[in-house]
Design an enzyme around this catalytic site. Structure first.
Site, PDB file in Angstrom:
ATOM      1  N   CYS A   1      -6.474  -6.152   3.366  1.00  0.00           N
ATOM      2  CA  CYS A   1      -8.038  -5.624   3.729  1.00  0.00           C
ATOM      3  C   CYS A   1      -8.425  -6.868   3.305  1.00  0.00           C
ATOM      4  CB  CYS A   1      -8.212  -4.603   4.218  1.00  0.00           C
ATOM      5  SG  CYS A   1      -6.794  -3.913   4.417  1.00  0.00           S
TER       6      CYS A   1
ATOM      7  N   ALA B   1       0.479  -1.027  -0.072  1.00  0.00           N
ATOM      8  CA  ALA B   1      -0.215  -0.065  -0.206  1.00  0.00           C
ATOM      9  C   ALA B   1       1.154   0.765  -0.093  1.00  0.00           C
ATOM     10  CB  ALA B   1      -0.899  -0.011   1.288  1.00  0.00           C
ATOM     11  N   ALA B   2       1.818   1.273   0.921  1.00  0.00           N
ATOM     12  CA  ALA B   2       2.790   2.117   0.891  1.00  0.00           C
ATOM     13  C   ALA B   2       3.553   2.555   0.475  1.00  0.00           C
ATOM     14  CB  ALA B   2       3.407   2.480   2.744  1.00  0.00           C
TER      15      ALA B   2
ATOM     16  N   TRP C   1     -33.837  12.200  14.941  1.00  0.00           N
ATOM     17  CA  TRP C   1     -32.779  12.565  16.336  1.00  0.00           C
ATOM     18  C   TRP C   1     -31.596  11.454  15.538  1.00  0.00           C
ATOM     19  CZ3 TRP C   1     -31.141  17.005  18.754  1.00  0.00           C
ATOM     20  CH2 TRP C   1     -32.289  18.067  18.901  1.00  0.00           C
TER      21      TRP C   1
ATOM     22  N   GLU D   1      10.735  -5.443  -4.497  1.00  0.00           N
ATOM     23  CA  GLU D   1       9.632  -5.583  -3.300  1.00  0.00           C
ATOM     24  C   GLU D   1      10.408  -7.769  -2.747  1.00  0.00           C
ATOM     25  OE1 GLU D   1       6.901  -5.543  -1.102  1.00  0.00           O
ATOM     26  OE2 GLU D   1       7.526  -8.213  -0.937  1.00  0.00           O
TER      27      GLU D   1
ATOM     28  N   ARG E   1       2.522   2.271 -15.879  1.00  0.00           N
ATOM     29  CA  ARG E   1       3.257   3.469 -15.136  1.00  0.00           C
ATOM     30  C   ARG E   1       4.809   3.414 -14.542  1.00  0.00           C
ATOM     31  NH1 ARG E   1      -0.751   3.409  -9.201  1.00  0.00           N
ATOM     32  NH2 ARG E   1      -2.061   2.763 -10.431  1.00  0.00           N
TER      33      ARG E   1
HETATM   34  P1  FAD Z   1       2.976  -3.740   4.314  1.00  0.00           P
HETATM   35  O1  FAD Z   1       1.627  -4.630   3.651  1.00  0.00           O
HETATM   36  O2  FAD Z   1       3.066  -5.154   5.037  1.00  0.00           O
HETATM   37  O3  FAD Z   1       4.490  -4.252   2.730  1.00  0.00           O
HETATM   38  C1  FAD Z   1       5.088  -3.974   3.062  1.00  0.00           C
HETATM   39  C2  FAD Z   1       5.914  -4.855   1.668  1.00  0.00           C
HETATM   40  O4  FAD Z   1       7.497  -4.604   2.409  1.00  0.00           O
HETATM   41  C3  FAD Z   1       5.545  -6.438   2.483  1.00  0.00           C
HETATM   42  O5  FAD Z   1       5.224  -6.830   0.758  1.00  0.00           O
HETATM   43  C4  FAD Z   1       7.353  -6.520   2.069  1.00  0.00           C
HETATM   44  O6  FAD Z   1       7.839  -7.819   1.725  1.00  0.00           O
HETATM   45  C5  FAD Z   1       8.345  -5.636   2.226  1.00  0.00           C
HETATM   46  N1  FAD Z   1       9.878  -5.621   2.321  1.00  0.00           N
HETATM   47  C6  FAD Z   1       9.865  -5.502   4.106  1.00  0.00           C
HETATM   48  N2  FAD Z   1      11.276  -5.637   4.002  1.00  0.00           N
HETATM   49  C7  FAD Z   1      11.138  -5.377   2.691  1.00  0.00           C
HETATM   50  C8  FAD Z   1      13.360  -5.546   2.144  1.00  0.00           C
HETATM   51  N3  FAD Z   1      13.956  -5.476   3.275  1.00  0.00           N
HETATM   52  N4  FAD Z   1      13.419  -5.599   0.926  1.00  0.00           N
HETATM   53  C9  FAD Z   1      12.077  -5.290   0.232  1.00  0.00           C
HETATM   54  N5  FAD Z   1      10.740  -5.461   0.660  1.00  0.00           N
HETATM   55  C10 FAD Z   1       9.906  -5.519   2.122  1.00  0.00           C
HETATM   56  N6  FAD Z   1      -6.348  -2.046   7.298  1.00  0.00           N
HETATM   57  C11 FAD Z   1      -6.915  -0.631   7.207  1.00  0.00           C
HETATM   58  O7  FAD Z   1      -7.209   0.280   6.926  1.00  0.00           O
HETATM   59  N7  FAD Z   1      -8.335  -1.745   7.153  1.00  0.00           N
HETATM   60  C12 FAD Z   1      -9.366  -2.668   7.057  1.00  0.00           C
HETATM   61  O8  FAD Z   1     -10.231  -3.476   7.119  1.00  0.00           O
HETATM   62  C13 FAD Z   1      -7.297  -3.250   7.232  1.00  0.00           C
HETATM   63  N8  FAD Z   1      -7.953  -4.588   7.156  1.00  0.00           N
HETATM   64  C14 FAD Z   1      -6.719  -5.896   7.407  1.00  0.00           C
HETATM   65  C15 FAD Z   1      -6.837  -7.341   7.309  1.00  0.00           C
HETATM   66  C16 FAD Z   1      -6.340  -8.292   7.254  1.00  0.00           C
HETATM   67  C17 FAD Z   1      -5.813  -9.729   7.321  1.00  0.00           C
HETATM   68  C18 FAD Z   1      -5.036  -7.676   7.636  1.00  0.00           C
HETATM   69  C19 FAD Z   1      -3.348  -8.460   7.663  1.00  0.00           C
HETATM   70  C20 FAD Z   1      -5.346  -6.085   7.467  1.00  0.00           C
HETATM   71  C21 FAD Z   1      -5.575  -5.460   6.980  1.00  0.00           C
HETATM   72  N9  FAD Z   1      -5.470  -3.883   7.200  1.00  0.00           N
HETATM   73  C22 FAD Z   1      -6.654  -2.984   7.496  1.00  0.00           C
HETATM   74  C23 FAD Z   1      -4.235  -3.381   7.285  1.00  0.00           C
HETATM   75  C24 FAD Z   1      -3.549  -3.255   6.168  1.00  0.00           C
HETATM   76  O9  FAD Z   1      -3.622  -4.109   5.423  1.00  0.00           O
HETATM   77  C25 FAD Z   1      -2.182  -2.519   6.529  1.00  0.00           C
HETATM   78  O10 FAD Z   1      -1.798  -1.088   6.851  1.00  0.00           O
HETATM   79  C26 FAD Z   1      -1.357  -2.322   5.179  1.00  0.00           C
HETATM   80  O11 FAD Z   1      -0.528  -3.454   4.223  1.00  0.00           O
HETATM   81  C27 FAD Z   1       0.313  -1.667   5.647  1.00  0.00           C
HETATM   82  O12 FAD Z   1       0.640  -1.529   4.080  1.00  0.00           O
HETATM   83  P2  FAD Z   1       2.314  -1.291   4.151  1.00  0.00           P
HETATM   84  O13 FAD Z   1       2.137  -1.012   3.108  1.00  0.00           O
HETATM   85  O14 FAD Z   1       2.542  -0.268   4.728  1.00  0.00           O
HETATM   86  O15 FAD Z   1       3.041  -2.274   4.593  1.00  0.00           O
END
Ligand code: FAD
Ligand code: NAD
Length: 455
Positions: free
Chosen positions: A46, A14-15, A438, A36, A74
């Site tokens: 989610c 996501a981020a 209300w 990745e 992209r």
């Molecule tokens: P991540 O999704 O953890 O992705 C990080 C990525 O970085 C990973 O793919 C990993 O492999 C990669 N990475 C890490 N270290 C390295 C490295 N050294 N070198 C290369 N790659 C690396 N949030 C909500 O707001 N609403 C919801 O309803 C919700 N439901 C959820 C349900 C479930 C079952 C789960 C598990 C999560 C849920 N979340 C929800 C939370 C949401 O999924 C996370 O907040 C979101 O995925 C975070 O995104 P991110 O990109 O920060 O991190």
């Protein structure tokens, strides 16, 4: 300051993908490489519980953006199965392992975005590495649980009664399993108010889910086939063909920490509201990073997808010097357990007290539709405010219709630092099919205002 030419993003969910896409969109001349370590990017974690609920679906339905699309449409230089091992901030290089070709190399950067996310905690208990003991964090975990369900397990034990525990209690019951939830702390959904938790307990019981709070899990044991067969706790042993460990997540900060970047008091990467870390050439976003809290006026760690997307986008924009500011979170989250919608925002009563407020609360129930209009159900609203100033601090909702999205009114009020009086005077919609004259939120504000010293 000039726009960096070579940008590297670590992490492609996501981020990370939000940041990479934003950089390319705003500044197509920048070369953006995403490393990745997994095999998927940009998927909706989610949606995994709801995907697992449906035996006909494929886990791949959750992929939002394919690797091919990211590259061709992209213009992102996307490298899957590439693990970043170290960051050398002085040299401006990364050390990377390409696991497909078993090759290590160094990659230079002018700017770096860390989006390494979080990982599921797996307590180091005996038997927690047995086949049939699963966590749910990434697509691979989701696929593993789907596969485990194909073997027709009859009984599931879920360890942890947080978000995943509650969502999966519903999902595994829907897939025909008998479900037992084991929670270490004295209540389900720690941090939520007892009035909301009571509605959840009633719902679980109505759907045949057994739960035990204040329970310490000690081990998992194998059956004759070598797969998990039971979970032992301080209050008995529970048979299980499938164990889901959902005891929370930890931020992936080791890479950042080893490179000397500041780690905040929460244990996640410290960032300012531009998503910049303690090194001005490095940004961080998503579950690995802290977020500014608008009520507490300091950084917190509340790892959610909604925040990861926003922070990633802002980090990406700022890499190419857009000067954007992340306004912050108020801690809004929601989920569904069976037919019950739940949502919360802001700070709860206990946290408010811990933060130095003098909280007052009110809990009310009001119908989701007008009196006399068929089909309405109760919506429960719980509000928290500061006694002295009347400042709204938080709220929770529970109900079978029209509950979850009402949290957005509260989240908006919190973001605007409204008092209970401000909330009470909001011009909210009324029409019999979807509200009473209300609105439940206003009824709760009417109750709470009686307890506030300075309305
Ligand atoms: P991540 O999704 O953890 O992705 C990080 C990525 O970085 C990973 O793919 C990993 O492999 C990669 N990475 C890490 N270290 C390295 C490295 N050294 N070198 C290369 N790659 C690396 N949030 C909500 O707001 N609403 C919801 O309803 C919700 N439901 C959820 C349900 C479930 C079952 C789960 C598990 C999560 C849920 N979340 C929800 C939370 C949401 O999924 C996370 O907040 C979101 O995925 C975070 O995104 P991110 O990109 O920060 O991190
Ligand atoms: P969580 O933090 O929501 O809940 C973990 C639960 O496990 C807590 O109740 C905790 O007290 C309990 N616990 C901890 N150690 C235990 C032990 N040894 N034995 C028994 N219980 C124990 O974490 P989660 O449910 O694993 O979810 C992980 C993250 O995923 C959440 O922090 C959230 O960010 C995200 N998520 C969000 C949603 C949503 O917003 N709808 C849904 C699912 C997941």
């Amino acid at each position: 300051m000039s726009v960096p030419k070579r940008v590297i993003v670590v992490g492609g969910v996501a981020a990370g993908m939000s940041a990479a896409s934003q950089i390319r969109r705003r500044h197509p001349k920048s070369k953006v490489t995403v490393f990745e370590r997994g095999s998927h990017i940009s998927y909706g974690a989610c949606g995994m519980p709801y995907n697992i609920e449906d035996p006909e679906r494929s886990i791949d339905d959750l992929v939002v953006l394919s690797a091919e699309h990211a590259r061709s449409k992209r213009g992102i230089d996307l490298r899957l199965r590439h693990n970043v091992n170290e960051i050398d901030l002085d040299a401006g290089t990364l050390s990377v392992t390409d696991s497909d070709n078993d090759r290590d190399f160094r990659e230079p950067f002018d700017a770096l975005v860390i989006a390494t996310g979080a990982r599921a905690i797996r307590p180091p208990l005996p038997g927690f590495d047995l086949p049939g003991v699963e966590v749910l964090r990434d697509l691979g975990d989701g696929a593993a649980i789907r596969k485990a369900l194909e073997n027709g397990p009859r009984r599931a034990v879920i360890v942890g009664a947080g978000y995943i525990g509650m969502e999966m209690a519903h999902v595994l019951t829907a897939r025909g399993l008998e479900v037992t939830v084991l929670e270490k702390l004295p209540q389900l959904l720690p941090g939520w108010h007892a009035d909301t938790v009571a509605v959840v307990e009633e719902t679980l019981t109505d759907h045949g889910v057994e739960y035990h709070t204040g329970t310490t899990v000690e081990a998992a044991e194998a059956g004759s086939d070598g797969c998990v067969a039971s979970v032992t706790t301080d209050s008995g042993t529970f048979a299980a063909d499938l164990v889901l460990v959902a005891v929370g997540v930890r931020p992936n900060v080791e890479l950042a920490s080893r490179s000397g970047l500041r780690i905040g008091e929460t244990g996640a990467i410290w960032v300012n509201q531009n998503q910049q870390t303690s090194n001005p050439a490095v940004w961080a976003a998503g579950d690995c990073a802290e977020a500014y809290h608008r009520i507490l006026r300091r950084n917190v760690w509340i790892p959610l997808g909604t925040t990861a997307n926003k922070q990633g986008r802002i980090a990406g924009a700022n890499v190419v010097r857009a000067g954007q500011r992340f306004r912050g979170v108020v801690g809004t989250a929601g989920f569904v357990v069976f037919d019950l919608e739940l949502a919360r925002t802001g700070v709860g009563e206990q946290q408010a007290r811990d933060e130095g407020f003098d909280p007052v609360t009110a809990t009310i129930r009001q119908r989701s539709r007008a009196h006399g209009y068929p089909g309405g159900v109760p919506v429960q609203v719980h509000l928290v405010a500061d006694r002295e100033t009347g400042l709204l601090l938080g709220g929770e909702l529970a109900g079978r219709e029209g509950a979850a999205l009402r949290v957005n009114t509260l989240a908006t009020a919190l973001g605007a630092h409204m008092t209970v009086t401000d909330l009470q005077n909001l011009d909210l919609v009324y029409a019999p099919p979807f509200a009473s004259v209300w609105d439940p939120v206003l009824v709760a504000a009417n109750q709470l205002i009686k307890k506030v010293g300075n309305p």
